[in-house]
Design an enzyme around this catalytic site. Sequence first.
Site, PDB file in Angstrom:
ATOM      1  N   SER A 141       2.262  -1.427  -4.361  1.00 31.90           N
ATOM      2  CA  SER A 141       0.809  -1.433  -4.005  1.00 31.90           C
ATOM      3  C   SER A 141       0.539  -0.566  -3.190  1.00 31.90           C
ATOM      4  O   SER A 141       0.679  -0.473  -2.261  1.00 31.90           O
ATOM      5  CB  SER A 141       0.590  -2.859  -4.223  1.00 31.90           C
ATOM      6  OG  SER A 141      -1.027  -2.793  -3.806  1.00 31.90           O
ATOM      7  N   TYR A 154      -0.390 -10.641   0.298  1.00 32.96           N
ATOM      8  CA  TYR A 154      -0.033  -9.677  -0.940  1.00 32.96           C
ATOM      9  C   TYR A 154       0.359  -8.035   0.216  1.00 32.96           C
ATOM     10  O   TYR A 154       1.758  -7.867  -0.436  1.00 32.96           O
ATOM     11  CB  TYR A 154      -1.345  -9.406  -1.473  1.00 32.96           C
ATOM     12  CG  TYR A 154      -0.646  -8.471  -2.648  1.00 32.96           C
ATOM     13  CD1 TYR A 154       0.101  -8.951  -4.086  1.00 32.96           C
ATOM     14  CD2 TYR A 154      -1.244  -7.209  -2.813  1.00 32.96           C
ATOM     15  CE1 TYR A 154       0.358  -8.583  -4.905  1.00 32.96           C
ATOM     16  CE2 TYR A 154      -0.653  -6.172  -4.281  1.00 32.96           C
ATOM     17  CZ  TYR A 154      -0.217  -7.180  -4.170  1.00 32.96           C
ATOM     18  OH  TYR A 154      -0.052  -6.316  -6.030  1.00 32.96           O
TER      19      TYR A 154
END
Length: 248
Positions: A141, A154
Amino acid sequence: MSNKGRTVIVTGAANGIGRSTALAFSQEEAHVVIADIDKEKGYELEKMIREKNGRAIFVETDISDSGSVTAMVQKTVSLYGHIDILVNNAGISTFTKFFDLSVSAWEKVINVNLRGAFLCSQSAAVVMKSHDGGAIINIASTRALMSEPGSEAYAASKGGLLALTHAMAASLAEYRITVNAISPGWIHTGDYTTLRGIDHNQHLSRRVGKPEDIARACLFLAHPDNNFITGENLVIDGGMTRKMIYEE
Ligand code: NAI
């Protein structure tokens, strides 16, 4: 050479980016393993691919559980004989204020996003190295590179995934296995028509990303002609991480 007859495992393929990636490989006549915890959507995709004369199997898998991953890889080998491509796509995100982030919430995200990718890669690479090598693609990401508040678990999981990518690229090179990451930015997996002008226009590309944008990159990185690319992180974000922002 296309991906015809090659075997690809896509984790988290029941929904979103993984689903689109599984479909893209099946359109190239690859044998697709849909490894996901979502039984309903997983079987639905298996049925859809088979109705179009593709070869696909849904295998219920929790990638954070080593026994579940081993069973999925064994099932893949017993059905298709070998593994050519692994797309480590399954991931979860929890956004929690830093001081409220519990150890269990931290561990859940790390165990799926990071441990899961490690377990799948280790199991699949054992099979790949005994055949003609292969390609591992980790879906990270842009949050591995930049942050909003409250994204510690995350961001750390995806940052870890980038490090895991170059470490595995070094370890698996002698077995002709390439390992690369893709870092998507905003990829809209729901109804694209609900997006606003401001959503699109804040990107240098003037549009929000679609799952197909990531699926096409997976096809590219998996292609044997592209095996000079390894240990790399391909950012696909419509230019958002290249956009300089000054507040006025
Ligand atoms: P999604 O939530 O639509 O799909 C994720 C899939 O993973 C689901 O089918 C879910 O059932 C599965 N899954 C969750 N936990 C699992 C487990 N323990 N074992 C097996 N499967 C599991 O997510 P989306 O948006 O398609 O994202 C896919 C990947 O791309 C994720 O790794 C995500 O972090 C990453 N990503 C997504 C972006 C986006 O804007 N959509 C941006 C950057 C990265």
